[in-house]
Enzyme design. Structure first.
Site, PDB file in Angstrom:
ATOM      1  N   GLN B 124       0.855  -1.189   0.000  1.00 29.13           N
ATOM      2  CA  GLN B 124       0.000   0.000   0.000  1.00 29.13           C
ATOM      3  C   GLN B 124       0.886   1.232   0.000  1.00 29.13           C
ATOM      4  OE1 GLN B 124      -0.888   1.683   3.595  1.00 29.13           O
ATOM      5  NE2 GLN B 124      -3.099   1.774   3.366  1.00 29.13           N
ATOM      6  N   SER B 127       1.780   6.569   2.576  1.00 31.11           N
ATOM      7  CA  SER B 127       2.549   7.485   3.420  1.00 31.11           C
ATOM      8  C   SER B 127       3.733   8.084   2.689  1.00 31.11           C
ATOM      9  CB  SER B 127       3.072   6.749   4.658  1.00 31.11           C
ATOM     10  OG  SER B 127       2.009   6.341   5.453  1.00 31.11           O
ATOM     11  N   GLU B 242      -8.086  -1.598   6.684  1.00 32.07           N
ATOM     12  CA  GLU B 242      -6.805  -1.744   7.377  1.00 32.07           C
ATOM     13  C   GLU B 242      -6.985  -1.847   8.886  1.00 32.07           C
ATOM     14  OE1 GLU B 242      -2.761   0.365   6.720  1.00 32.07           O
ATOM     15  OE2 GLU B 242      -3.908   1.747   7.920  1.00 32.07           O
TER      16      GLU B 242
END
Lengths: 370, 404
Positions: B124, B127, B242
């Site tokens: 994923q 960030s 998540e």
């Protein structure tokens, strides 16, 4: 295991909540707690007759509803939310469970239907110093002369003991612990209504001096006490979670509207995060309660650990919530007129009612085999 | 939609099947680091063949179309084993469910069966160095160029990127819009030219995550998940998966920071007779067990048509706090043996790893502070903090590393 309520159980919750919201608002709670009896007699009558709440976990042959402990926990949650003073915990929980666990069919058949109807209040006298429940019967002794028994000793923190019509007492005999039935108006029985931290629930001390008693049949008196203690812990945790939820709602509602420094106080992270922690405690504690009350009905072998768990977890969680409820109301929170202090006091008194948090954790450790 | 819930008899039969299959097929030991990926892919393929992959996923993408009750049974039984499933957790727990929710029919049928069969590992890519909790302030740019989006920028703390075949990438596609409304989610081929993955060591000394650099990486236009500039909604969907995935993950019973392991530790140190230690252990058990019961209740509520939604944050938050409590308990029991051990003593190393993992569990997947805010705002309805940048075009903001 079944941890969510079915539609019928949800309906029971709505009905009880509506009843208590209408019939036991704050003003009624306060007048009841200041009354001579310390509880709302009219409310008690209607709980018994109109809603049939006192016999939810009582078999139909004793005029009960034949439902279960999940249902009774729902009622306890709602009573905990409303703080309505009543002898429910003493009579409809502890004394009812004791009679059902004893092997005394005659006593059951005589007492339970009247208790379910709200005509007769029973109380269980087992605690001695510090509120501990001693499986031996403690320092209270029962002596036999022919068929007649007499009791000597003192029990304390007796829930509904001040208003009870019948006392169920655990005492030690030369053959080990035994259960006895005592008429509180008999000679040799002295009742003292104790001054309590929590004004919404009275507790009594009962002293016995050669007080006449009737032995109640039981194969294993200590096992009866253990079961009553476990079921009582589950009912008390339900009451605590109801109170926790209400204290949280009050604090959240206030934090949304109270403006300081130009913003609602609930928009500050310090406040928001404290409330989120209380919510997190409630969600988790509720899951443990659902498991424990389900186990009481469907998996008795899981009950001892589940009950010890819920007692160890929920008591301190409610007191944290009660503390924050006062804190987040600021100055208004510690005035007598505001209800926050009633939840704070109920939280502390229920945390300690059956002994200390350390004792609850030690009991949990015992059952985990640590 | 009709999903078989499973009668008690059916679930017991299913449990018996899972149990005997795991007994026959679970690897005897964890593979070495070098063998992890082939072993993980082989095990996932075997799970798929046995019908235990994607238990609650729809049948049209290769799942089993069963209820959460079946998943619960599988998870209970699997908790007794240490299985090499770690490389797949992000694909199974987050990316896959999001593609299933928001992807096109073609995306669903081309990616999800491959994931379930163990052919692809996913990561994923959210960030960035300047966009952690404030994910929407990310600066990786995607610019449309003919039939492809061209991506430049950098991601960080990207778990499993070193192995990944695909990534769910969140990139800025319109800097003239406010920060939340100019993002798009893409399926990125991690083997595409211009993608560079560099390992990043965490405080434990291991490198479970990575920095990922994009240098004119081309992504075909049909790889958009959902709509262009609606990436924030997709991100919220994925973050919901998540939190549930992290919070509800059952730790194997061999987890050194679990109650049972810490009781063993107390026995070895001869302190189970100490009332304070007994109380501490009881309290740890209580917190561990109530979280487990909460997760069971949330699964049952999902089955009853009331999915957890933001309540997943309770599990995420409580799990992080539980680990903190566990390492405190371990230290109280083992004293200086927690901080110094014989070279090669696996037990000492396990305790140290627990201590070094606790801060990460309070940060990764959304910090405790963010989880608190989610509970406070989305569940309790408390007012948001003032958001000064909500309506300003991203280009004009001074956020993170952007100096505008």
């Amino acid at each position: 295991m079944q941890l969510v309520l079915d539609p019928e159980q949800q309906e029971l919750r709505s009905a009880v909540r509506k009843f208590l919201t209408d019939q036991s608002p704050s003003a009624r709670v306060r007048s009841a707690m200041e009354s001579d009896d310390g509880y709302d007699r009219e409310l008690w009558r209607r709980m018994a007759t109109e809603l049939g709440l006192l016999g939810l976990a009582v078999p139909e042959r004793y005029d009960g509803a034949g439902a279960g402990h999940v249902e009774r926990a729902i009622v306890q949650e709602e009573l905990g939310r409303s703080l309505a003073p009543s002898p429910f915990l003493g009579s409809a929980v502890l004394a009812t469970d004791t009679l059902l666990a004893l092997d005394d069919e005659a006593a059951r058949a005589e007492l339970l239907p009247r208790m379910v109807a709200g005509e007769l209040i029973a109380a269980v006298a087992v605690a001695e110093g510090g509120g501990a429940w001693d499986r031996t019967g403690g320092a209270t002794t029962a002596s036999r002369s022919g068929d007649a028994w007499t009791l000597d000793g003192t029990k304390t923190a007796v829930v509904a003991g001040d208003v009870a019509d019948v006392l169920l007492v655990l005492a030690s005999t030369s053959d080990g612990p035994g259960w006895f039935r005592v008429d509180p108006s008999a000679s040799g029985v002295t009742r003292t209504t104790l001054t309590t931290l929590d004004p919404t629930r009275r507790l009594a001390k009962v002293a016995f001096a050669k007080a006449p008693a009737t032995a109640l049949a039981s194969a294993d008196a200590a096992a009866v006490l253990d079961l009553v203690a476990d079921l009582g812990a589950v009912a008390l945790a339900a009451e605590q979670l109801g109170g926790l939820q209400r204290a949280l709602e009050m604090a959240v509602d206030y934090a949304k509207v109270r403006v300081q420094f130009g913003r609602p106080v609930g928009s500050y992270q310090a406040v928001k995060h404290g409330l989120a922690d209380v919510y997190s405690d409630w969600e988790q504690g509720l899951s443990a309660l659902r498991h424990a009350s389900w186990a009481a009905d469907h998996a008795r072998d899981e009950l001892p650990l589940a009950a010890a768990l819920v007692a160890a977890y929920v008591g301190p969680a409610y007191f944290r919530a009660g503390t924050l409820c006062v804190q987040y109301h600021g100055g208004i929170g510690y005035t007598w007129e505001h209800d926050a202090h009633l939840y704070y006091k109920r939280a502390k008194s229920t945390e300690l009612l059956f002994g200390s948090p350390a004792r609850n954790r030690a009991r949990l450790a015992d059952r985990l085999g640590v | 939609m009709s999903v078989p819930n499973g009668s008690p008899t059916e679930l017991q039969e299913y449990r018996d099947g899972v149990r005997s299959w795991l007994k026959a097929n679970a690897p005897a030991s964890m593979p070495s680091a070098a063998e992890l990926i082939p072993a993980a892919k082989a095990f996932q393929a075997a799970l798929f063949d046995a019908g235990y992959a994607g238990i609650t996923w729809p049948k049209d993408v290769g799942g089993q179309g069963l209820s959460a009750a079946y998943q619960q049974v599988y998870s209970d039984e699997a908790a007794a084993y240490e299985l090499p499933t770690y490389p797949f957790i992000i694909g199974m727990g987050m990316c896959g469910p999001t593609v299933n929710d928001l992807g096109t029919g073609e995306q669903r049928t081309s990616y999800l069966p491959r994931l379930l069969r163990g052919e692809d590992i996913w990561c994923q890519l959210f960030s960035e160095p300047g966009a952690g909790s404030d994910v929407a302030s990310l600066q990786t740019r995607a610019v449309l160029d003919g039939d492809a989006w061209v991506v430049n920028g950098q991601k960080v703390w990207t778990t499993n990127a070193q192995w990944a075949d695909f990534g769910a990438l969140l990139a800025r596609t319109d800097p003239d819009r406010p920060k939340h409304s100019g993002l798009t989610m893409f399926i990125l081929d991690m083997h595409a030219p211009g993608v560079t993955v560099r390992p990043l060591k965490d405080m434990s000394g291991r490198a479970p995550f990575n920095e990922v650099y994009f240098d004119d990486v081309r992504i075909p236009v049909d790889a958009v998940i959902g709509q262009v500039n609606a990436g924030w909604n997709a991100a919220v969907t994925m973050l919901g998966h998540e939190r549930v995935s992290i919070g509800a993950t059952r730790k194997p019973k061999t987890n050194p920071m679990e109650f049972a392991s810490l009781v063993e530790l107390a026995r070895r140190h001869g302190v189970t007779g100490d009332p304070a230690q007994r109380e501490r252990l009881a309290e740890l058990y209580a917190h561990e067990r109530v979280l487990e019961l909460f997760n069971v209740r949330m699964r049952q509520e999902t089955m009853a048509g009331n999915p957890p939604g933001a309540r997943g944050s309770v599990a995420k938050l409580a799990g992080a706090l539980l680990l903190r409590r566990a390492i405190d308990t371990a230290g109280q029991i083992a004293g200086s043996d927690t901080i110094a051990w014989e070279p090669g003593d696996a037990r000492g190393a396990e305790l140290a790893l627990g201590i070094n993992s606790a801060p990460a569990s309070s940060i990764a997947g959304g910090t405790n502070e963010v989880q608190h805010n989610i509970i406070g705002e989305r569940i309790l309805g408390l007012p948001k903090e003032p958001q000064v940048d909500r309506d300003i075009p991203f280009r004009e903001l001074k956020v993170g590393t952007q100096r505008g």
